[in-house]
Motif scaffolding. Structure first.
Motif, mmCIF file in Angstrom:
data_model
loop_
_atom_site.group_PDB
_atom_site.id
_atom_site.type_symbol
_atom_site.label_atom_id
_atom_site.label_comp_id
_atom_site.label_asym_id
_atom_site.label_seq_id
_atom_site.Cartn_x
_atom_site.Cartn_y
_atom_site.Cartn_z
ATOM 1 N N THR A 21 0.828 -1.211 0.000
ATOM 2 C CA THR A 21 0.000 0.000 0.000
ATOM 3 C C THR A 21 0.862 1.262 0.000
ATOM 4 O OG1 THR A 21 -1.793 -1.160 1.124
ATOM 5 C CG2 THR A 21 -1.808 1.242 1.238
ATOM 6 N N VAL A 22 1.882 1.297 0.831
ATOM 7 C CA VAL A 22 2.758 2.476 0.898
ATOM 8 C C VAL A 22 3.477 2.688 -0.431
ATOM 9 C CG1 VAL A 22 4.855 3.398 1.981
ATOM 10 C CG2 VAL A 22 3.015 2.474 3.395
ATOM 11 N N VAL A 23 3.965 1.624 -1.032
ATOM 12 C CA VAL A 23 4.636 1.746 -2.330
ATOM 13 C C VAL A 23 3.660 2.264 -3.384
ATOM 14 C CG1 VAL A 23 5.685 0.411 -4.217
ATOM 15 C CG2 VAL A 23 6.435 0.041 -1.865
ATOM 16 N N THR A 24 2.449 1.735 -3.384
ATOM 17 C CA THR A 24 1.435 2.186 -4.347
ATOM 18 C C THR A 24 1.069 3.647 -4.118
ATOM 19 O OG1 THR A 24 0.543 -0.052 -4.507
ATOM 20 C CG2 THR A 24 -0.887 1.750 -5.242
ATOM 21 N N LEU A 25 0.863 4.019 -2.861
ATOM 22 C CA LEU A 25 0.528 5.414 -2.553
ATOM 23 C C LEU A 25 1.650 6.358 -2.970
ATOM 24 C CD1 LEU A 25 -1.150 5.026 0.951
ATOM 25 C CD2 LEU A 25 -2.271 5.522 -1.246
ATOM 26 N N THR A 26 2.871 5.950 -2.717
ATOM 27 C CA THR A 26 4.024 6.771 -3.111
ATOM 28 C C THR A 26 4.050 6.954 -4.625
ATOM 29 O OG1 THR A 26 5.259 5.993 -1.193
ATOM 30 C CG2 THR A 26 6.540 6.987 -2.984
ATOM 31 N N TYR A 27 3.856 5.857 -5.359
ATOM 32 C CA TYR A 27 3.817 5.931 -6.826
ATOM 33 C C TYR A 27 2.714 6.889 -7.285
ATOM 34 C CZ TYR A 27 2.236 4.736 -11.481
ATOM 35 O OH TYR A 27 1.795 4.818 -12.776
ATOM 36 N N LEU A 28 1.516 6.747 -6.724
ATOM 37 C CA LEU A 28 0.405 7.599 -7.150
ATOM 38 C C LEU A 28 0.676 9.069 -6.858
ATOM 39 C CD1 LEU A 28 -2.599 5.344 -6.061
ATOM 40 C CD2 LEU A 28 -1.895 5.887 -8.414
ATOM 41 N N VAL A 29 1.262 9.364 -5.714
ATOM 42 C CA VAL A 29 1.552 10.758 -5.354
ATOM 43 C C VAL A 29 2.619 11.346 -6.269
ATOM 44 C CG1 VAL A 29 2.538 12.246 -3.554
ATOM 45 C CG2 VAL A 29 0.760 10.589 -2.971
ATOM 46 N N ILE A 30 3.737 10.623 -6.481
ATOM 47 C CA ILE A 30 4.808 11.201 -7.305
ATOM 48 C C ILE A 30 4.442 11.251 -8.778
ATOM 49 C CG2 ILE A 30 6.635 10.622 -5.674
ATOM 50 C CD1 ILE A 30 7.465 8.323 -7.480
ATOM 51 N N SER A 31 3.429 10.460 -9.190
ATOM 52 C CA SER A 31 2.993 10.528 -10.583
ATOM 53 C C SER A 31 1.845 11.521 -10.765
ATOM 54 C CB SER A 31 2.585 9.144 -11.089
ATOM 55 O OG SER A 31 1.437 8.676 -10.419
ATOM 56 N N GLY A 32 1.547 12.285 -9.702
ATOM 57 C CA GLY A 32 0.551 13.346 -9.820
ATOM 58 C C GLY A 32 -0.888 12.888 -9.680
ATOM 59 N N ARG A 33 -1.118 11.704 -9.182
ATOM 60 C CA ARG A 33 -2.476 11.167 -9.028
ATOM 61 C C ARG A 33 -2.885 11.202 -7.553
ATOM 62 N NH1 ARG A 33 -0.463 6.933 -12.991
ATOM 63 N NH2 ARG A 33 -1.331 7.637 -14.969
ATOM 64 N N ARG A 34 -2.898 12.395 -7.014
ATOM 65 C CA ARG A 34 -3.184 12.561 -5.591
ATOM 66 C C ARG A 34 -4.611 12.120 -5.242
ATOM 67 N NH1 ARG A 34 1.349 14.828 -4.137
ATOM 68 N NH2 ARG A 34 2.272 16.620 -5.135
ATOM 69 N N GLY A 35 -5.557 12.354 -6.127
ATOM 70 C CA GLY A 35 -6.935 11.920 -5.884
ATOM 71 C C GLY A 35 -7.035 10.405 -5.789
ATOM 72 N N SER A 36 -6.355 9.720 -6.699
ATOM 73 C CA SER A 36 -6.339 8.254 -6.648
ATOM 74 C C SER A 36 -5.649 7.769 -5.384
ATOM 75 C CB SER A 36 -5.624 7.677 -7.878
ATOM 76 O OG SER A 36 -6.364 7.928 -9.049
ATOM 77 N N LEU A 90 -7.617 -6.237 -4.617
ATOM 78 C CA LEU A 90 -8.647 -5.932 -5.615
ATOM 79 C C LEU A 90 -8.786 -4.426 -5.817
ATOM 80 C CD1 LEU A 90 -11.347 -8.616 -4.721
ATOM 81 C CD2 LEU A 90 -9.636 -8.692 -6.548
ATOM 82 N N THR A 91 -8.705 -3.640 -4.747
ATOM 83 C CA THR A 91 -8.755 -2.179 -4.887
ATOM 84 C C THR A 91 -7.552 -1.674 -5.673
ATOM 85 O OG1 THR A 91 -10.036 -1.889 -2.858
ATOM 86 C CG2 THR A 91 -8.782 0.018 -3.641
ATOM 87 N N LEU A 92 -6.365 -2.160 -5.316
ATOM 88 C CA LEU A 92 -5.173 -1.737 -6.058
ATOM 89 C C LEU A 92 -5.248 -2.187 -7.512
ATOM 90 C CD1 LEU A 92 -2.364 -2.357 -3.407
ATOM 91 C CD2 LEU A 92 -3.547 -0.221 -3.964
ATOM 92 N N GLY A 93 -5.783 -3.379 -7.737
ATOM 93 C CA GLY A 93 -5.960 -3.864 -9.111
ATOM 94 C C GLY A 93 -6.884 -2.960 -9.909
ATOM 95 N N VAL A 94 -7.984 -2.554 -9.285
ATOM 96 C CA VAL A 94 -8.925 -1.658 -9.957
ATOM 97 C C VAL A 94 -8.263 -0.326 -10.270
ATOM 98 C CG1 VAL A 94 -11.000 -0.257 -9.547
ATOM 99 C CG2 VAL A 94 -11.049 -2.694 -9.096
ATOM 100 N N MET A 95 -7.548 0.231 -9.296
ATOM 101 C CA MET A 95 -6.912 1.529 -9.509
ATOM 102 C C MET A 95 -5.831 1.436 -10.590
ATOM 103 S SD MET A 95 -8.708 3.393 -7.639
ATOM 104 C CE MET A 95 -7.855 4.938 -7.736
ATOM 105 N N LEU A 96 -5.093 0.351 -10.590
ATOM 106 C CA LEU A 96 -4.067 0.166 -11.611
ATOM 107 C C LEU A 96 -4.698 -0.070 -12.980
ATOM 108 C CD1 LEU A 96 -1.083 -0.081 -12.327
ATOM 109 C CD2 LEU A 96 -1.194 -2.485 -11.639
ATOM 110 N N ALA A 97 -5.735 -0.875 -13.018
ATOM 111 C CA ALA A 97 -6.400 -1.159 -14.292
ATOM 112 C C ALA A 97 -7.020 0.095 -14.909
ATOM 113 C CB ALA A 97 -7.459 -2.238 -14.103
ATOM 114 N N ARG A 98 -7.422 1.049 -14.064
ATOM 115 C CA ARG A 98 -7.983 2.301 -14.573
ATOM 116 C C ARG A 98 -6.978 3.067 -15.430
ATOM 117 N NH1 ARG A 98 -9.457 6.155 -10.451
ATOM 118 N NH2 ARG A 98 -10.686 7.180 -12.054
#
Length: 166
Positions: A21-36, A90-98
């Motif tokens: 979760t922390v790795v995914t959150l870090t990726y989303l934040v640094i890639s500009g997807r703060r809402g996700s 499943l949540t991370l899968g959905v967010m990644l699949a988006r």
């Protein structure tokens, strides 16, 4: 087989789920997807709180038919490993699949998330720490939670927007 099941069950434990979760959150934040990132954080925290409340509420003892092959301390119902792995993967899968427009890649992502979730639940029964109904309830609750989060994510994306692209 016993060693493999212990390894699989650890994929649904606090340490691995928190790390993923922390790795995914870090990726989303640094890639500009703060809402996700905020949605993922809220869904994982919410799923965790739901699991804890349900375990306290039901307070079902662990099976004692066979020796436990791993140490456990919390109540048995619902399976926290099954529920939280379903909610998280499943949540991370959905967010990644988006972020992916190709159907085959989205299918692969969902397949991996589902396989991880199923394997973790099966490992809990094999290791003697849960009744099958504990795991089934965990899967159902975690999958429902992930579905709710997916629905929220879809509704938050403006109509007509293409899937997020990196």
């Amino acid at each position: 087989l016993e060693v493999a099941m212990i390894d699989l069950t650890s994929l649904g434990g606090w340490t691995v789920l928190t790390l993923v979760t922390v790795v995914t959150l870090t990726y989303l934040v640094i890639s500009g997807r703060r809402g996700s990132a905020a949605l993922v954080a809220a869904s994982i925290v919410g799923g965790t709180l739901l699991s804890v409340v349900l375990k306290i509420g039901f307070a079902r003892p662990r099976p004692d038919l066979v020796d436990h092959l791993v140490n456990v301390a919390s109540a048995s119902f619902p399976s926290g490993h099954a529920m939280l792995s379903a909610a998280t993967y499943l949540t991370l899968g959905v967010m990644l699949a988006r972020t992916e427009s190709r159907r085959s890649v989205r299918g692969f992502i969902f397949g991996v998330a589902a396989l991880l979730t199923l394997s973790i639940g099966v490992s809990r029964v094999y290791l003697g720490v849960h009744y099958p109904t504990d795991v089934l309830a965990g899967w159902c609750l975690g999958a429902c939670w992930a579905l709710i989060c997916w629905t929220v994510a879809r509704r938050l994306r403006p109509k007509g927007d293409a899937p997020e692209q990196g």
